[in-house]
Design an enzyme around this catalytic site. Structure first.
Site: not given
Length: 493
Positions: A158, A226
């Site tokens: 949200e 990563e």
């Protein structure tokens, strides 16, 4: 030429002569040579006509498409023709001339100032940077970070949905502003690993990306994984390279290849739909990671640009218990071998030498610093022994606004500018901090321009002095980012 043919031509008489009928017949039968030649040529042509589809199918199956044991990931081969976006548009007649011109112009695009923005978390009661407080002319690109991946699809909570809706409003006052969503981050690798593993799961992800771009009117997607093939899972929101709390995880050595396939498939989908969406990647700076994690030449075909994380070169870890600069422009004379490569100059040219176009290399500049605790406060030179993180910041990370508040409220301090690395450091008792100031950030921005790289990347707007609360408030909000803007685009803000 066959053995019989070589024998025949070796017995040819001088010009104007002829072959006795008996001699010719003994070697080749009674049919005229021209008729025999025509028959042979027709037979060869027929054989080639029949064999060519078989050879083509064999080539596609065994060299272009490789079927894995448990999935059907589309592979690429050095011998297969893979088009870059420019080559694709030039071959596709359905593209208009204006679209082709837009791609041609991309080869000489103006400098970029790419700014990462970490969306605010509303359950956090500490002061946070809100979208409405970002100047619409501060950056050329804003990358909202970070969305995660769940069930092979984009996962938006949200808070990030609210931020996305608000950040798009900035386009009303700057129509040239590009806004992207970054997916992943240092602490969200598991979803990426599962998603890239085969063609089917990648397709699911790409469908979710297309849906997101359509619904929220964003300009593209930024992938921040990563890193492929590197066995570290790093906590936190920063693009940090190493942490003392690194957890080793099992890696698949084919992740590097799968990641490149993902880039290729996203680009092909953009091209298929004739959409000008951007595809960018946040990439590592150290050569040891780049060599194992990225197929740079292949990536160059599909990405619009890469955001090189040229910071976190030195931070406190149990493996590196000494002070050092977060984002040095050059190495110090005492640094040799691998340590001599941990700087912006070496990293930027390394990416270019490995195959990334110079104008696609966006060089990362940090607005945060790294803190250390000195073992001996009387030994404060760069490279001096450190006992751990500094007291300021969190796990060694310190935002610029926190640093300048501290500097304004302490008397026992020293700020030293290291000319070799074009970087400052701050010393107060046993506290040692590498950070950026006006002089260092402008030097690095000028380096980008003078070497014809694509621009600068700021990580991040959140850790700059976005409130203008420091003693430097006369220079306005976003102190460091505005100096980079000024240096890149040659005007005062």
């Amino acid at each position: 030429m066959g053995v019989a043919e070589r024998a025949h031509y070796s017995r040819l008489p001088p010009a104007g002569g002829s072959i006795p009928a008996s001699s010719a017949d003994s070697d080749f039968g009674t049919s005229p040579p021209s008729r025999r030649c025509r028959s042979l040529c027709l037979s060869i042509a027929l054989l080639l006509l029949i064999a060519s589809p078989i050879v083509t199918i064999f080539y596609i199956n065994f060299f272009v498409i490789e079927h894995e044991d448990d999935d059907t990931a589309l592979m690429y081969s050095d011998r297969a023709q893979i088009y870059s976006i420019e080559e694709f548009l030039n071959k596709d007649s359905s593209f208009t001339s204006s679209q082709k011109t837009a791609v041609d112009k991309s080869k000489s695009e103006p400098l970029k100032l790419v700014c990462y923005y970490n969306y605010p978390q509303h359950e956090n009661n500490t002061p946070q940077l809100l979208p409405e407080n970002i100047a619409c002319d501060l950056c050329t690109h804003i990358i909202v970070a970070f969305a995660s991946i769940k069930n092979n699809s984009l996962q938006l909570n949200e808070d990030i949905i609210r931020t996305i809706t608000e950040i798009v409003e900035l386009k009303k006052c700057n129509k040239e502003l590009k806004i992207l969503l970054s997916v992943g981050g240092a602490g969200d690798n598991d979803g990426f690993v599962d998603m890239v593993s085969n063609h089917t799961t990648r397709k699911t992800f790409i469908r979710s990306v297309k849906s997101f771009l359509t619904v929220y009117s964003f300009d593209g997607i930024d992938l921040d994984w990563e890193f492929p093939t590197v066995g570290f899972q790093k906590p936190g929101n920063h693009h940090n390279l190493l942490s003392a709390n690194d957890n080793i995880r099992k890696v698949d050595k084919r992740q590097r290849q799968h990641f490149t396939q993902l880039l290729r498939e996203i680009r092909m989908e953009y091209n298929r739909e004739h959409k000008p969406y951007l595809l960018t990647v946040a990439v590592a700076a150290p050569s040891t990671i780049v060599d194992s994690a990225y197929d740079v030449e292949e990536m160059n075909k599909y990405v619009d640009f890469v955001n090189v994380m040229s910071y976190d070169f030195h931070s406190y870890t149990k493996y590196t218990p000494f002070t050092g600069f977060n984002s040095p422009l050059y190495n110090r004379k005492g640094e040799v071998l691998y340590f001599a490569t941990l700087n912006i100059n070496s990293t930027a040219h390394m990416w270019n030498n490995k195959g990334m176009d110079r104008n696609k290399i966006i060089i990362g500049l940090p607005t945060f610093g790294h803190s250390f605790t000195l073992v001996n406060s009387n030994n404060a030179a760069p490279g001096s022994p450190s006992a751990g993180y500094g007291k300021l910041g969190h796990n060694g990370f310190i935002d610029f606004i926190e640093l300048c508040h501290f500097m304004n409220n302490t008397d026992n301090e020293r700020i030293i500018f290291d000319n070799e690395t074009a970087s400052p450091y701050f010393v107060s008792g046993s506290e040692w901090i590498s950070f950026e100031n006006m002089e260092s950030i402008v030097n690095k921005a000028k380096f980008i321009k003078e070497n014809d790289f694509g621009g600068a990347m700021i990580y991040s707007l959140n850790s700059d002095d976005y409130s203008g609360a420091c003693a430097l408030k006369t220079d306005g909000k976003f102190y460091l980012t505005r100096y980079v803007n000024n240096a890149l685009f040659d005007y005062d803000l």
